[in-house]
Write a protein that holds these residues in place. Structure first.
Motif, PDB file in Angstrom:
ATOM      1  N   GLU A  12       0.827  -1.197   0.000  1.00  0.00           N
ATOM      2  CA  GLU A  12       0.000   0.000   0.000  1.00  0.00           C
ATOM      3  C   GLU A  12       0.864   1.251   0.000  1.00  0.00           C
ATOM      4  O   GLU A  12       0.585   2.204  -0.703  1.00  0.00           O
ATOM      5  N   SER A  13       1.899   1.250   0.802  1.00  0.00           N
ATOM      6  CA  SER A  13       2.720   2.445   0.922  1.00  0.00           C
ATOM      7  C   SER A  13       3.527   2.690  -0.352  1.00  0.00           C
ATOM      8  O   SER A  13       4.009   3.796  -0.560  1.00  0.00           O
ATOM      9  N   GLU A  14       3.649   1.695  -1.192  1.00  0.00           N
ATOM     10  CA  GLU A  14       4.418   1.850  -2.427  1.00  0.00           C
ATOM     11  C   GLU A  14       3.639   2.564  -3.527  1.00  0.00           C
ATOM     12  O   GLU A  14       4.231   3.116  -4.427  1.00  0.00           O
ATOM     13  N   MET A  15       2.321   2.546  -3.497  1.00  0.00           N
ATOM     14  CA  MET A  15       1.538   3.179  -4.552  1.00  0.00           C
ATOM     15  C   MET A  15       1.120   4.577  -4.075  1.00  0.00           C
ATOM     16  O   MET A  15       0.518   4.722  -3.026  1.00  0.00           O
ATOM     17  N   LYS A  16       1.469   5.588  -4.868  1.00  0.00           N
ATOM     18  CA  LYS A  16       1.165   6.976  -4.515  1.00  0.00           C
ATOM     19  C   LYS A  16       0.087   7.516  -5.440  1.00  0.00           C
ATOM     20  O   LYS A  16      -0.005   7.128  -6.603  1.00  0.00           O
ATOM     21  N   PHE A  17      -0.700   8.444  -4.905  1.00  0.00           N
ATOM     22  CA  PHE A  17      -1.838   9.009  -5.622  1.00  0.00           C
ATOM     23  C   PHE A  17      -1.742  10.531  -5.565  1.00  0.00           C
ATOM     24  O   PHE A  17      -1.553  11.108  -4.486  1.00  0.00           O
TER      25      PHE A  17
END
Length: 184
Positions: free
Chosen positions: A69-74
């Motif tokens: 989760e922490s690897e994907m940024k929005f």
């Protein structure tokens, strides 16, 4: 005589009831959890334990999602937005595509409660009728991403939820078309 038989039967009946009964603390030898959400509490405690990256959780699940989760940024118009991503096949595909390069989507305002944009390909979907709220991110029609700043009911696949106060979501989405970026 009739009174004596009735009394004996009544006493026997009461004894049978008390012998067969159980307390709420011990149903068939199974301890009763202190709250209704006991399994979810155990799962959350295990998920929050960061001692080992693959700590085993309830029912054999592993804690790999929190690191993913922490690897994907929005981003919305270059503003990084914290998102709590769902754990489903659609998000797995999105994460895989984002690892190959940024996913950039031009969004359009629609009906004063959402922004909609084409993803450029079809993703796995598991659409269900639901009511979405401020901050929800969903997949629509397998190939569109939708960001909500108010409520709506339709059939979607849930992708995630922006972890922002309601007014911040409105400020980001309700003032004209935006561009989003999903990256790893």
């Amino acid at each position: 005589m009739k009174k004596l038989i009735s009394t004996v039967l009544f006493i026997a009946f009461i004894l049978c009831l008390t012998a067969c009964g159980s307390t709420s603390d011990d149903k068939a030898g199974i301890p009763v959890p202190e709250s209704e959400n006991y399994e979810e509490q155990v799962k959350n405690e295990a998920t929050n334990n960061t001692d080992t990256p693959d700590k085993e959780l309830v029912d054999g699940e592993t804690n790999t999602a929190s690191s993913e989760e922490s690897e994907m940024k929005f981003f919305i118009n270059d503003v990084e937005v914290p998102v709590i991503w769902e754990e489903n096949d659609s998000v797995v595909e999105l994460r895989k595509d984002a690892s190959k390069g940024d996913i950039i989507v031009s969004m359009s305002m629609y009906s004063d409660f959402e922004q909609v944009g084409p993803l450029g390909k079809k993703y796995h979907s598991d659409d269900k009728q639901m009511t979405v709220h401020n901050g929800d991110i969903v997949l629509y029609n397998s190939n569109n991403i939708v960001l909500y700043y108010a409520s709506n009911t339709w059939s979607y696949t849930r992708l995630g939820k922006m972890d922002l106060p309601e007014q911040e979501v409105i400020d980001l989405l309700a003032n004209g078309d935006v561009t989003i970026k999903i990256s790893r």
